[in-house]
Design an enzyme around this catalytic site. Structure first.
Site, mmCIF file in Angstrom:
data_model
loop_
_atom_site.group_PDB
_atom_site.id
_atom_site.type_symbol
_atom_site.label_atom_id
_atom_site.label_comp_id
_atom_site.label_asym_id
_atom_site.label_seq_id
_atom_site.Cartn_x
_atom_site.Cartn_y
_atom_site.Cartn_z
ATOM 1 N N GLU A 255 0.827 -1.208 0.000
ATOM 2 C CA GLU A 255 0.000 0.000 0.000
ATOM 3 C C GLU A 255 0.866 1.265 0.000
ATOM 4 O O GLU A 255 0.532 2.246 -0.670
ATOM 5 C CB GLU A 255 -0.936 -0.004 1.202
ATOM 6 C CG GLU A 255 -2.091 -0.982 1.096
ATOM 7 C CD GLU A 255 -3.121 -0.568 0.067
ATOM 8 O OE1 GLU A 255 -3.135 0.610 -0.334
ATOM 9 O OE2 GLU A 255 -3.935 -1.417 -0.328
ATOM 10 N N SER B 37 6.565 15.923 -9.281
ATOM 11 C CA SER B 37 5.160 16.324 -9.296
ATOM 12 C C SER B 37 4.997 17.822 -9.092
ATOM 13 O O SER B 37 4.005 18.412 -9.533
ATOM 14 C CB SER B 37 4.396 15.566 -8.208
ATOM 15 O OG SER B 37 4.959 15.838 -6.935
ATOM 16 N N LEU C 70 12.366 3.677 -7.340
ATOM 17 C CA LEU C 70 10.915 3.701 -7.169
ATOM 18 C C LEU C 70 10.392 5.115 -6.937
ATOM 19 O O LEU C 70 9.219 5.386 -7.132
ATOM 20 C CB LEU C 70 10.510 2.785 -6.007
ATOM 21 C CG LEU C 70 9.038 2.400 -5.883
ATOM 22 C CD1 LEU C 70 8.518 1.771 -7.166
ATOM 23 C CD2 LEU C 70 8.850 1.421 -4.724
#
Length: 392
Positions: free
Chosen positions: A64, A335, A107
């Site tokens: 998660e 982002s 990642l």
């Protein structure tokens, strides 16, 4: 406005009947077409859990956190490597931050790795684990999970429903998109999260919460996609207000995003007379905290990039360098900003390197650079350096 967030009318049906139909149609679709091979959603022998049957919470928690900001296909190989290196909570808690970051390398959003590491130590410290690490430190409440670093309400609900089949709703990006289209909501979901949470809780099947939440995520990931949703295969098409309006792609409504800032970063690959390369370790906080990098910093207006590199290395490391030829220029998007790295080979002239703006500095041989966790952009710098060295 949130009070108007409700299911669209359908032939005068009561809300209770409508909800029952939505649950049944979604779960029937999921049994046929859902993703049933996600490893952390299965027992170790590959079998699916029955209703109310628990699964191993550790692997679900790791997955998660990895899935925050990252798609399933990218996460899968990282999850398998992680579980091989840290097969249990106690192993993760005992690991060094260096090993954790090395395993996470590539990642992105490295704060997630540090939060997992800190969360493992928090759970171990709060539970009486046996020497085999087989105690039960896992929370059974939203509040218990949200006390861990980096765990919000939706992640907590997903863990509780996945691991323990407990009736907690989710509201991740996929769920927000599906629900916004289902009711054709005219306002961005992030502005009215309370209403969307109520809708998600209303729809959740309390008898099969694990299956329902996974079905909702699978629907958003594979059918009700951000662009070109496959409405013809959607089990909720007859109930979907956005489909009835003829333009499901218009939902969820989005705010106009702010402009993404652009910065130029001057980077120095500094070598000494022995051919070693100078690297420094970022401070522990922030997006890339704890990672190693080649030193440098932001170019000031009107400043030549060579001057940027000399100034930054003087301010951050207390050294003087001669800036040589350009090694590589590359761009990298986060982002919240876009960066252009202009990298120059540099020769160390004077000053003992000091970590004035970092945790530590280190001279390393070029062939040892692979032993340190670097941000993704630095991998191309390392490759360019090694290619230059190989070419003499």
């Amino acid at each position: 406005m949130a009070d108007r967030l409700h299911l669209p009318p359908d032939d005068g049906s009561s809300l209770q009947v409508r909800v029952a139909e939505l649950r049944r149609h979604l779960l029937d679709w999921w049994e046929r077409d859902g993703r049933h091979h996600i490893p952390w959603k299965l027992h170790r022998d590959g079998s699916r859990p029955g209703p109310g049957e628990p699964l191993a919470a550790y692997g679900i928690w790791v997955a998660e956190v990895m899935l925050q900001q990252t798609q399933l296909a990218v996460v899968l190989p990282y999850w398998h490597r992680w579980m091989a290196a840290f097969p249990a909570l106690a192993a993760l808690a005992a690991a060094s931050e260096h090993d954790v970051l090395m395993l996470w390398q590539g990642l992105g959003y490295y704060a997630r790795a540090r939060r997992l590491h800190a969360g493992a130590r928090h759970l171990v410290a709060g539970a009486q684990l046996s020497s085999a690490g087989d105690g039960d430190p896992w929370p059974r409440t939203l509040e218990g999970w949200m006390a861990l670093p980096g765990i919000g309400r939706s992640t907590a609900g997903s863990i509780l429903s996945s691991a323990f089949d407990r009736p907690f709703a989710i509201l991740d990006g996929n769920a927000q998109r599906v629900l916004a289209r289902l009711v054709a909501h005219p306002v961005p979901p992030k502005r009215e999260l309370a209403g969307f949470w109520r809708l998600s809780e209303t729809l959740l099947d309390p008898q099969r919460p694990r299956a329902f939440n996974q079905a909702l995520m699978d629907l958003g990931a594979g059918v009700c996609t951000p662009r070109q949703p496959a409405c013809g295969t959607c089990p909720w098409q007859p109930h979907c207000a956005a489909y009835a309006a003829g333009d499901p792609g218009r939902f969820p409504v989005k705010d106009t995003p702010p402009p993404v800032p652009f910065q130029v970063i001057g980077v120095g690959v500094v070598r000494n007379e022995q051919g070693q390369v100078l690297i420094d370790q970022r401070l522990p906080e922030g997006l890339l905290g704890g990672l190693w990098e080649f030193p440098g910093g932001k170019q000031e207006p009107g400043e030549a990039i060579e001057a940027t590199i000399r100034r930054e290395l003087r301010e951050e490391l207390a050294i003087e360098v001669t800036v040589g030829e350009e090694l590589i220029t590359l761009e990298h998007a986060y982002s919240h900003k876009r960066l252009r790295f202009v990298v120059h080979l540099c020769r160390w002239r004077s000053g003992e390197p000091q970590p004035l703006a970092s945790q530590q500095v280190r001279w390393v041989a070029p062939e040892q650079l692979s032993s340190y966790p670097f941000p993704a952009a630095n991998a191309r710098i390392i490759a360019a350096l090694q290619a230059r060295i190989a070419a003499g």
